[in-house]
Every structure is written in structure tokens, then in C-alpha cells.
Motif scaffolding. Structure first.
Motif, mmCIF file in Angstrom:
data_model
loop_
_atom_site.group_PDB
_atom_site.id
_atom_site.type_symbol
_atom_site.label_atom_id
_atom_site.label_comp_id
_atom_site.label_asym_id
_atom_site.label_seq_id
_atom_site.Cartn_x
_atom_site.Cartn_y
_atom_site.Cartn_z
ATOM 1 N N THR A 476 -31.350 -86.985 -40.018
ATOM 2 C CA THR A 476 -29.887 -86.932 -39.890
ATOM 3 C C THR A 476 -29.242 -88.112 -40.601
ATOM 4 O OG1 THR A 476 -30.102 -88.045 -37.742
ATOM 5 C CG2 THR A 476 -29.919 -85.649 -37.720
ATOM 6 N N ALA A 477 -29.921 -88.633 -41.628
ATOM 7 C CA ALA A 477 -29.443 -89.832 -42.315
ATOM 8 C C ALA A 477 -28.334 -89.539 -43.315
ATOM 9 C CB ALA A 477 -30.605 -90.510 -43.033
ATOM 10 N N SER A 478 -28.324 -88.336 -43.861
ATOM 11 C CA SER A 478 -27.446 -88.053 -44.995
ATOM 12 C C SER A 478 -25.973 -88.133 -44.642
ATOM 13 C CB SER A 478 -27.756 -86.655 -45.557
ATOM 14 O OG SER A 478 -29.097 -86.555 -45.942
ATOM 15 N N VAL A 479 -25.628 -87.568 -43.472
ATOM 16 C CA VAL A 479 -24.214 -87.431 -43.116
ATOM 17 C C VAL A 479 -24.016 -87.905 -41.680
ATOM 18 C CG1 VAL A 479 -22.255 -85.861 -42.978
ATOM 19 C CG2 VAL A 479 -24.076 -85.407 -44.625
ATOM 20 N N TRP A 480 -23.168 -88.894 -41.494
ATOM 21 C CA TRP A 480 -22.852 -89.382 -40.164
ATOM 22 C C TRP A 480 -21.684 -88.549 -39.623
ATOM 23 C CZ3 TRP A 480 -25.407 -91.348 -36.554
ATOM 24 C CH2 TRP A 480 -24.858 -92.111 -35.526
ATOM 25 N N LEU A 482 -19.901 -85.565 -36.872
ATOM 26 C CA LEU A 482 -19.649 -85.583 -35.429
ATOM 27 C C LEU A 482 -20.897 -85.202 -34.642
ATOM 28 C CD1 LEU A 482 -16.071 -83.982 -35.333
ATOM 29 C CD2 LEU A 482 -16.685 -86.396 -35.050
ATOM 30 N N LYS A 483 -21.711 -84.294 -35.196
ATOM 31 C CA LYS A 483 -22.941 -83.879 -34.510
ATOM 32 C C LYS A 483 -23.920 -85.054 -34.423
ATOM 33 C CE LYS A 483 -22.336 -79.197 -36.272
ATOM 34 N NZ LYS A 483 -22.751 -78.240 -37.324
ATOM 35 N N ALA A 484 -24.060 -85.772 -35.544
ATOM 36 C CA ALA A 484 -24.969 -86.928 -35.548
ATOM 37 C C ALA A 484 -24.444 -88.023 -34.634
ATOM 38 C CB ALA A 484 -25.137 -87.456 -36.974
ATOM 39 N N GLN A 485 -23.135 -88.243 -34.663
ATOM 40 C CA GLN A 485 -22.537 -89.287 -33.823
ATOM 41 C C GLN A 485 -22.722 -88.972 -32.344
ATOM 42 O OE1 GLN A 485 -18.441 -90.211 -35.061
ATOM 43 N NE2 GLN A 485 -19.014 -89.584 -37.133
ATOM 44 N N ALA A 486 -22.744 -87.683 -31.995
ATOM 45 C CA ALA A 486 -22.909 -87.290 -30.592
ATOM 46 C C ALA A 486 -24.359 -87.384 -30.138
ATOM 47 C CB ALA A 486 -22.391 -85.856 -30.388
ATOM 48 N N PHE A 817 -24.774 -94.494 -51.984
ATOM 49 C CA PHE A 817 -24.547 -94.553 -50.543
ATOM 50 C C PHE A 817 -24.042 -95.936 -50.127
ATOM 51 C CE2 PHE A 817 -28.747 -96.425 -50.755
ATOM 52 C CZ PHE A 817 -28.777 -97.332 -49.710
ATOM 53 N N ASP A 818 -23.268 -95.947 -49.062
ATOM 54 C CA ASP A 818 -22.725 -97.193 -48.522
ATOM 55 C C ASP A 818 -22.861 -97.133 -47.008
ATOM 56 O OD1 ASP A 818 -21.326 -99.391 -47.694
ATOM 57 O OD2 ASP A 818 -19.430 -98.850 -48.645
ATOM 58 N N ASP A 819 -23.798 -97.903 -46.455
ATOM 59 C CA ASP A 819 -24.035 -97.851 -45.013
ATOM 60 C C ASP A 819 -22.839 -98.327 -44.200
ATOM 61 O OD1 ASP A 819 -26.493 -96.653 -44.845
ATOM 62 O OD2 ASP A 819 -27.612 -98.514 -45.029
ATOM 63 N N SER A 820 -21.995 -99.145 -44.812
ATOM 64 C CA SER A 820 -20.808 -99.605 -44.085
ATOM 65 C C SER A 820 -19.744 -98.521 -44.025
ATOM 66 C CB SER A 820 -20.225 -100.859 -44.742
ATOM 67 O OG SER A 820 -19.752 -100.566 -46.046
ATOM 68 N N SER A 821 -19.884 -97.506 -44.861
ATOM 69 C CA SER A 821 -18.938 -96.390 -44.866
ATOM 70 C C SER A 821 -19.696 -95.109 -45.206
ATOM 71 C CB SER A 821 -17.817 -96.639 -45.878
ATOM 72 O OG SER A 821 -16.895 -95.561 -45.869
ATOM 73 N N LYS A 823 -21.126 -91.213 -45.351
ATOM 74 C CA LYS A 823 -20.460 -89.912 -45.492
ATOM 75 C C LYS A 823 -20.261 -89.279 -44.121
ATOM 76 C CE LYS A 823 -23.444 -88.094 -48.287
ATOM 77 N NZ LYS A 823 -24.169 -87.108 -49.103
ATOM 78 N N HIS A 824 -19.105 -88.691 -43.918
ATOM 79 C CA HIS A 824 -18.836 -87.984 -42.664
ATOM 80 C C HIS A 824 -18.897 -86.464 -42.839
ATOM 81 C CE1 HIS A 824 -17.794 -91.559 -40.368
ATOM 82 N NE2 HIS A 824 -17.085 -91.980 -41.397
ATOM 83 N N VAL A 825 -18.956 -86.025 -44.088
ATOM 84 C CA VAL A 825 -18.986 -84.586 -44.373
ATOM 85 C C VAL A 825 -20.079 -84.332 -45.404
ATOM 86 C CG1 VAL A 825 -17.680 -82.608 -45.237
ATOM 87 C CG2 VAL A 825 -16.505 -84.398 -43.943
ATOM 88 N N ALA A 826 -20.821 -83.273 -45.202
ATOM 89 C CA ALA A 826 -21.894 -82.933 -46.134
ATOM 90 C C ALA A 826 -21.323 -82.525 -47.490
ATOM 91 C CB ALA A 826 -22.740 -81.795 -45.569
ATOM 92 N N ARG A 827 -22.031 -82.879 -48.535
ATOM 93 C CA ARG A 827 -21.612 -82.527 -49.886
ATOM 94 C C ARG A 827 -21.766 -81.023 -50.110
ATOM 95 N NH1 ARG A 827 -21.300 -86.291 -53.339
ATOM 96 N NH2 ARG A 827 -22.968 -87.573 -52.453
ATOM 97 N N THR A 828 -20.777 -80.408 -50.686
ATOM 98 C CA THR A 828 -20.837 -78.972 -50.983
ATOM 99 C C THR A 828 -20.750 -78.691 -52.480
ATOM 100 O OG1 THR A 828 -18.439 -78.792 -50.652
ATOM 101 C CG2 THR A 828 -19.858 -78.293 -48.756
#
Length: 930
Positions: A476-480, A482-486, A817-821, A823-828
Motif C-alpha cells: 500500500t506504498a504507492s498511494v496514501w 483514504l483506505k490506506a490511511q484508515a 515520489f515525495d514522502d513528505s507529500s 500521492k493521495h490518488v492513484a495514477r490513471t
């Protein structure tokens, strides 16, 4: 707003999705529900009773703690609930499995009220999930002369919790349902893109196969209410690719039995089958749920007059049907005769004794393998406490020994780690024993299920016999999102408390480490004689022997430090010839499978250990081979390394573990430091000769021996899903290996992916060097297809930065990638640029990032399953073709597969992953990436 009001709101939301109320795990909510039950005039009292009785999760959840506490009050009479009299309270306690419920039952059994004590004792006699804290209480009471304690221990000494269970039915009527033709990946049963919902069993169950298939299964059940639906892989193997407990859970949810009337959506006893049986790791999962796996053998090779297989135009054997299992066919499984019959039971179709070994029969009777593992331990403890001889109620460990026969590598490892076997006993393949597990890995999309399993078996702390245990965050590393945050913080917090090293720090002290789980496990495995269990099919280490496992088996290993499994047969793989300068080791991996299939016709690797004599490669690079063996359908693999190479690999592992320590990842028990100490000890043993590097005996016996001719590997190869093969059963297997010349430089490539556990540091360096070469010869590099690069670990990126390679990648990247910011949405959508993605699984997992539908993807990944890396479009099938890093990079730059000449030019002067047979020991057998 109250927790109960929030729960009602959640129920209303779930209704719109066609879902029932979610099972309750929060103790604070149960406390509120209990107060409403006690309030006779409360408007929510009736529903509160239903939620309390039927919808509260058992085990060690905080909800179970509150439930057990209230039931104790009812039994003692301090609370009176008309709908839950004391006898019913005891029944509810009996279904709560352990932890708080066992604590309450012991309180009552060892209490002052004789009548209550006797009733509590009768319930305790049915329980198996007792830990030392529980048995210590019984021992102390027994020592003090407590007769109830004696009575309970005597029952345990006879294993009445097992022997009093009803025997399994002699005949089981099944009705068939063909889930798919060809190999069935567990992605069909539990899609990776739905990983976020796995711990919500009802919700996740809706992703099984398809809504249409679910309706067909329900229709079969209505037509045959007295029969069990048996899911079948026609002309294929069931459950390839991953052990995935969620897949078996889904099958059980739709076709199995409810485990307890008081626990929703937890079913057991599924029945699955395949023409070529069940994938080994998936079969383990079936055993966890007390299910049955059948090898149908309903299609066989058609033979000519001389007994040779008749081949079709593609060179594949023509199959003929022995008997039909088309959807809706009624069959009879006879568990006594261990045979499959027609509906009437008067025509034998196939012998299925492998499905009903003594051990598997016990799993079926007990409703799953956990109960047997804990039951054996409980009986032993009781006999030891009472000072009586143990007369096991369980099938003895299967011990097979051939006098004068040497040991393969895996046989040596099992002999070293066997538990409960008399000293001097020599175990050969086919033995079935308990073994100590040294390293355990839990991954993040199955981890929530593992935590549920740990709660269900009332485990609260990591077994002290486990050397190392790790919870990853890579899937679950690619996109942070809402599902990953939960899900992720909750998982990391649980595993941290349990005693694992966690990829994310619940306290926020150290930087999030989303490194690929297999790479971390490969580093923390510091003993070539170790047994490793991991919650992923690619748990395939290049040190020791590693087994991919379901989330339940992982939980059992974490809780007990043990696993029970048969000693597998081995296939020996050696090499001859020399490797061409322009070839990469990934092509050796492809060639191994292709040459094996050409030599034997059938996949001799399936269900067995691949013992690969690969002594000239360091652990990271050798991992490319062991990782791939999951796709070969092997049970596991073992690398036989030269002593100095093994020592160098262990030194690298030590340095990486030290980096983890420096980052603050060690726990209170200093697990990581302990691993460094084990590595030091192992290095000293190898150097002194006290315990040499693992190697088989010269007179070991193998199922088969494969010799890979390196001289035959003259051009790069691609594993092709062959999506348009006229024979559906041949699609999406890993058996179609083609040279790049097959594609005549005409195969369009829509996206390239360098990443996943199959790559090491050298692969990312190859990307950088190819860019340098092309820039030098052409002035610049232009991508005609997107190239996604995901390094396996942060350590690799740190080293690439120091060595100047990362700067080259950054120059051509359109995204970094930027760990301080994050991605919140998967790339489409993708542009024709280089994407530097966060360390982790990325496209290989397919649960977050995916290629565009219908794309042709060329990847270093391990997965070519349908819908995994890329889904089908309405007008074109998605394809995930697998190749070496240089082929992938060049194809992304060209927008197509290259010619052999283009490839040779592009890799000229690049230090590819070199390999040579160990016996030759040439001067330069390894690449210089380390």
C-alpha cells in the motif's frame, strides 16, 4: 454523538450497499450496548441484544473483553437478563474462542460456587485456545488440590475437546461449479484491487469471481440444498499465485458452513478442486479452514500407439476427458474410501487419498488446523502437569526415513528444525512434522486479516522462539489514500504491540519504510538453515527455505513459533556452459523454466522444492531466481551458495539491519540486534568449519534433476500471458517463454515497469547506465512509452544517490515520489516520461496503481495474471509481459519490443547481472553492483 448512534449511521450506509451491520470489535461500543440491555425501557434494547449476541467479534478484541465481562455478571447473578439466562451465557462464552472468555471461564471454574464451577468446567473442556497464562492458573490450582482443576486437566489429557467432536460424514454430496478454465489465480477469488476490504469479510465477499458467478452459485444451492458447491479450476490448478486467506474465506463465505451462529461471516469447510489439483500454498490455506482440496485428474494426455503424448500445432499435449465436471454435475466424495464417485456412488472416478491424509482428516473434523495445533500442545501440557504418559489423540507425525539415503538441502533444514521428533530420527521427503519457524513476515494487504486471526486465537504477544518478525507497508506504498490511511496505522499499531518490527512507526519516530517485504525478509534472514514463513507467495528467500503462507498460517507462526507441514520433494537445478556477455540473469530464470518444460513435458517444479545450485551470486541477485519460483508453482526454493559468497551476503544483511537499527526501528526486545548476533555466529561457524554452508549430501535423492544449458541462451526472453491462445487453459500461465525475435520488433509496448521484488540495486543501475549510453550516442533520450521505476528499498535509493545514478534518473523523470507529500490518488493516466515511484510493490500488486485498461505492459514484475497489472478494455485485452530490466527500458524508449541487434547495442558495456556455474569459479562471476 454516542458510539451507538455512529454505529446506526454506519448500518444505514451499509444498507445502501446491500451489506449487513459490520461485526463489532470496539469494546467501548459494546459497553454502551450493555448499558442499553440493562435499561429495560431503552428504545434500542432489542437491537442491542441482537448486536451483543450475534454481532460481537470473539477472541482478544476489546469487544470480546466487554462481552465476556457482562456474561460473567449474568452467570454470577449480579446482572439478570431474561433473554440471556446463565446457561445461554455459558454457551456464548464457549463460542468466544479464548482470551477474555477463557479468563472468565477460569474465574468461574476456580471460584467459590460449586455449581457454577462445574458448569464452567464443562465449557472449558471444549476450549483449545489456552496460553501459558491460562494453563499456569490450572497448574497452580491443581497443585493446591482443586478438584475442578484436576477434572479439567484430565479431560485435556485425553483431548476430549477433539475426541468428543462428531466424526466427519462418510459421504459428502457436491455439485460442481467451474469457476474458470485453466489455472485459477487467487486474484479471481480475492482481487488485489479489493485488498483494502479484506478484513470486512462480507464486503470483500462481494468481489468473488463476479456478481454473475455469485448468482449462479446461489442458484445451484437453491437447486441442491443438501449438497456443497465445489469450486473447480477446469483444465488447470486452483489457487495459483498466492496463498491468500481472503480467497479461501470468500469461497467459504459463498459455499461453506457458518463456523458459529454467534459470529457472522466467518465460514469454514469450503471444497475446491482442480484438474491439476490445488496450488501447494493455497492448499495450506484450505486446511486452515477445515476445507477439502481435490485433485480431479479429469483431463489426461492423449497418447499414441507407442504411449507418447499426441501434440497439437502449438506443440502442447492434446488432452482427453476422463469424466465430466461441468457446472451442475453432482458427485459423491467418500471420505472413508477416499475416492470420488458419480452421483449414485457406484462408479469410481478418481482416487483422492491425498485429500484425506490422517492430518487433513483431523483438520476437517476440528474445523481447521489451528485447533489441532493448539490441541496437541494442550494435551501435552495436561499430561505433563498430571505426571502421566502422553497417549496422543492425534495422528502421529508422519516420519519417513530411508536407511543409507542422504539428505537434500530442504531435508537437512527440516531435520534441524523439527519439533517433537526423537533424537536420532532422520526425516526424508514425505514426512509430516512440526517445525520451528525462525523468521516471520506479515504484509500490509493481508496484515489486518492476520491481526484478526491472532485475536481469534487469543494471542497477545509474539512467540519468544521467533528470531525475527516484520510487518511490511509495501503493498500500500504507492498511494496514501483514504483506505490506506484508515487501515495502515491501525495495522502497524497492532503489530508493534504484538512485538514485530514495523515498516511504519506508530509513534512517528522513524521515517516510514515502505520497502518490499521480500527484500526485508531476505535481509533479516541471517541463517541458511532457517525456516521462513511469510504472508505472500513470493516469500522465497535466497538464504534458508521460505514458504509463502496465508494470513492465518502467518498468525499461527507468530503466536506459536511453529508450523506443521510435510517435507517436500526436491528438484535439483544445476547449470552448464557459459553466459553470453549481453545476457542478463533474468533470462537464465526464464530459460530454466523453458528448458525444464522442454525436457520433461510437465512442470516437475509444481509442489516441490527447487534446489538451485547458484553459488556464485550474492543473496540479492540470487533472489531473482527464488522469487520467480512462485510462478513456477514450486512450493519453495533453496539456494546452494559457496561459503565465501554466503558470508558476503550475510555481511550485507548485517549492514542493512544496522541501518534499520540506526533509523530507530528496533523494538524493546532488541530483535534486530539479535539478528546481527545470529549472523555473526553463523559467519564464525562457516569460517571455522564447525557448521559449513548448507549443501545437500552427495547421495541425496531427488524427484528430478534439471541441467540448464547457459550456451542455449543467446537472446533475451519474455514470459507472455498469451492472452489470445485458442486454448483458454494456456492463457495467463507462466509457461509461455518466447525469445524477443519472436515479436519481430512489431509488438507495441504501451508502458514499461521496472520494479517489484524481482529487481535489485543492479537493475536500477542498469536503467541509469542505459540512459547514459543512449544520451551519449543520441544526445538525449526520448520515451515513446511511459517507464515506471520503483526501487525495492530506500537503502538502494540512498546508495544510488551516493554513486551518482539517481541524478541520471531524476534528469529524465517527469515525477519523483515525495514522502513528505505522498500521492493521495492513484495514477490513471501516464505521459511518455520516466516516473520515479516510492519504494514498494507499485504496479505489481495492482491494488492501487494500474496501467491503463487494455495496455500492453512490459515489466520486470512477477505477475502476468489477468487484471493484476492491467485490466482489459472493451476492445482490447490487457497484457502483462515479463522480461529483464534492459529489455523493459529499451522497449519503453522504442515503444515496441526491440530487435536482438538493437538490444545488443543498447547494453554494450553495461554490467549486467552475471552468472556462471559454481564449479567453474571463473574470475568474474558476479556483477560489481555491491
Amino acid at each position: 454523538m454516542s458510539l451507538y448512534a455512529d454505529y446506526l449511521n454506519e448500518i444505514d450506509t451499509r444498507k445502501t450497499e446491500g451489506l449487513n451491520p459490520k461485526p463489532i470489535e470496539d469494546g467501548a461500543l459494546v459497553k454502551e450496548i450493555v448499558s442499553q440491555i440493562k435499561d429495560l425501557g431503552n428504545e434500542h434494547r432489542e437491537d442491542s441484544l441482537k448486536f451483543f449476541i450475534y454481532n460481537t467479534l470473539p477472541g482478544t478484541t476489546s469487544a470480546a473483553g466487554e462481552k465476556a465481562k457482562f456474561l460473567k455478571e449474568i452467570v454470577l447473578g449480579s446482572s439478570v437478563v431474561e433473554e440471556i439466562p446463565p446457561r445461554f451465557a455459558f454457551e456464548l462464552l464457549s463460542h468466544m474462542k479464548g482470551g477474555p472468555s477463557v479468563e472468565v471461564l477460569l474465574d468461574l471454574a476456580l471460584g467459590d460456587n460449586p455449581a457454577i464451577a462445574r458448569d464452567a468446567a464443562e465449557v472449558l473442556k471444549t476450549q483449545v485456545f489456552l496460553y501459558e497464562v491460562d494453563t499456569d492458573r490450572l497448574k497452580a490450582a491443581y497443585s493446591d488440590g482443586n478438584e475442578i482443576a484436576r477434572d479439567i486437566l484430565e479431560s485435556y489429557s485425553k483431548a476430549e475437546f477433539f475426541t468428543n467432536l462428531p466424526d466427519i460424514d462418510e459421504e459428502i454430496k457436491v455439485v460442481t461449479y467451474i469457476a474458470a478454465e485453466g489455472d485459477i489465480s487467487t486474484d479471481l477469488l480475492s482481487p488485489g484491487n479489493q485488498a483494502h476490504s479484506r478484513s470486512d469479510r462480507e464486503l470483500h465477499g462481494k468481489c468473488l469471481i463476479s456478481p454473475e458467478a455469485q448468482a449462479e452459485i446461489r442458484a445451484l444451492q437453491e437447486q441442491h440444498p443438501d449438497k456443497v458447491v465445489m469450486l473447480i479450476a477446469e483444465k488447470g490448478t486452483m489457487g495459483v499465485g498466492s496463498s491468500r486467506m481472503s480467497g479461501v474465506n470468500n469461497v467459504a463465505l459463498w459455499t461453506g458452513k457458518q463456523a458459529s451462529p454467534y459470529v457472522p461471516f466467518v465460514n469454514f469447510a469450503p471444497i475446491v478442486a482442480g484438474t491439476n489439483g490445488i496450488s501447494p500454498i493455497f492448499l495450506t490455506t484450505v486446511g486452515v479452514t477445515g476445507g477439502i482440496g481435490i485433485d480431479l485428474k479429469n483431463w489426461v494426455k492423449k497418447l499414441d500407439e507407442d504411449g507418447n503424448p499426441i501434440l497439437n500445432n502449438d506443440g502442447n499435449p492434446v488432452l482427453e476427458q476422463k469424466y465430466s465436471v461441468e457446472t451442475g454435475t453432482v458427485l459423491t466424495i467418500n471420505t472413508k474410501d477416499k475416492k470420488l464417485y458419480n452421483e449414485a456412488g457406484d462408479e469410481e472416478l478418481v482416487e483422492v487419498s491425498s485429500s484425506f491424509t490422517p492430518q487433513k482428516l483431523e483438520f476437517i473434523k476440528a474445523g481447521g488446523s489451528y485447533a489441532i495445533v493448539f490441541g496437541k500442545k494442550l494435551q501435552s501440557v495436561a499430561c505433563e502437569t498430571l505426571g502421566i504418559e502422553l497417549k496422543s489423540a492425534f495422528a502421529p507425525s508422519k516420519e519417513i526415513s530411508h536407511e543409507g539415503q542422504g539428505l537434500t538441502a530442504v531435508e537437512k533444514i527440516f531435520n534441524k528444525n523439527a519439533v517433537g521428533v526423537k533424537d536420532g530420527t532422520v526425516l526424508h521427503a514425505g514426512s509430516d512434522v512440526r517445525v520451528k519457524v525462525n523468521i516471520v513476515g506479515s504484509q500490509d494487504t493481508t496484515g489486518l486479516m492476520t491481526s484478526q486471526e491472532l485475536e481469534a486465537m487469543a494471542a497477545t504477544v509474539l512467540s519468544p522462539t521467533v528470531d525475527g518478525a516484520y510487518q511490511s507497508g509495501c503493498h500500500t506504498a504507492s498511494v496514501w489514500d483514504l483506505k490506506a490511511q484508515a487501515n495502515t496505522p491501525k495495522l502497524m499499531s497492532f503489530m508493534h504491540r504484538f512485538g514485530l518490527i514495523t515498516a511504519r512507526d506508530p509513534k512517528g519516530v522513524y521515517h516510514s519504510m515502505t520497502d518490499v517485504i521480500h527484500k526485508v525478509l531476505n535481509d533479516i534472514t541471517v541463517d541458511d538453515w532457517a525456516i521462513i514463513i511469510g504472508g505472500d507467495s513470493h516469500t522465497r528467500m535466497s538464504k534458508g527455505v521460505a514458504f509463502g503462507a496465508d494470513s492465518g498460517t502467518v498468525a499461527l507462526a507468530l503466536a506459536t513459533g511453529e508450523a506443521t507441514m510435510p517435507v517436500p520433494e526436491s528438484v535439483k537445478v544445476t547449470f552448464k556452459g557459459s553466459m553470453a556477455d549481453h545476457m542478463d540473469f533474468r533470462d537464465v530464470v526464464h530459460a530454466t523454466q523453458a528448458q525444464m518444460l522442454k525436457q520433461f513435458g510437465d512442470n516437475v517444479f509444481q509442489g516441490r522444492i527447487i534446489e538451485v545450485h547458484i553459488g556464485t551470486l550474492l543473496a540479492d541477485q540470487a533472489f531473482t531466481f527464488t522469487d520467480w519460483t512462485a510462478e513456477m508453482k514450486a512450493k519453495a526454493s533453496i539456494c546452494i551458495s559457496e561459503p565465501e559468497v554466503l558470508i558476503e551476503s550475510l555481511e550485507i544483511a548485517k549492514s542493512r539491519i544496522q541501518i534499520m537499527i540506526d533509523k530507530g526501528m528496533d523494538n524493546d526486545n532488541q530483535m534486530l540486534q539479535g539478528l546481527i548476533d545470529i549472523a555473526d555466529k553463523r559467519i564464525a561457524e562457516i569460517r571455522s568449519g564447525d557448521k559449513p554452508a548448507l549443501a545437500p549430501d552427495a547421495n541425496a535423492r531427488y524427484f528430478a534433476e534439471v541441467v540448464v544449458d547457459l550456451d542455449q541462451i543467446d537472446e533475451p526472453m519474455i514470459a507472455d500471458p498469451d492472452v489470445n491462445n485458442a486454448d483458454v487453459s494456456k492463457r495467463y500461465t507462466h509457461d509461455t517463454i518466447r525469445p524477443i525475435s519472436y515479436y519481430r520488433a512489431e509488438k507495441k509496448v504501451d508502458l514499461g515497469f521496472v520494479g517489484s521484488c524481482m529487481v535489485h540495486k543492479g537493475d536500477v543501475k542498469i536503467v541509469a547506465q542505459m540512459l547514459r549510453n543512449l544520451e551519449s550516442s543520441h544526445g538525449s533520450v526520448e520515451f515513446k512509452a511511459p517507464l515506471v521505476v520503483a526501487a525495492p528499498t530506500y537503502n538502494i535509493i540512498d546508495e544510488l544517490k551516493e554513486e551518482g545514478d539517481w541524478a541520471v534518473l531524476q534528469k529524465y523523470s517527469g515525477f519523483e515520489f515525495d514522502d513528505s507529500s505522498p500521492k493521495h490518488v492513484a495514477r490513471t493516466e501516464y505521459e511518455n516520461v520516466l516516473y520515479l515511484e516510492r519504494p514498494g510493490c507499485n504496479l505489481c500488486m495492482g491494488n492501487q496503481e494500474k496501467a491503463a485498461k487494455g495496455d500492453t505492459v512490459l515489466a520486470t514484475s512477477t505477475r502476468l495474471f489477468k487484471g493484476r497489472v492491467v485490466e482489459d478494455a472493451s476492445d482490447k485485452k490487457g497484457e502483462s509481459l515479463l522480461a529483464s530490466t534492459p529489455v523493459v527500458v529499451l522497449s519503453a524508449i522504442l515503444g515496441r519490443t526491440p530487435t536482438v541487434e538493437e538490444y545488443k547495442t543498447a547494453v554494450e558495456g553495461i554490467d549486467l547481472t552475471k552468472f556462471a556455474p559454481p564449479l567453474q569459479k571463473p574470475a568474474a562471476t558476479r556483477s560489481a553492483h555491491f
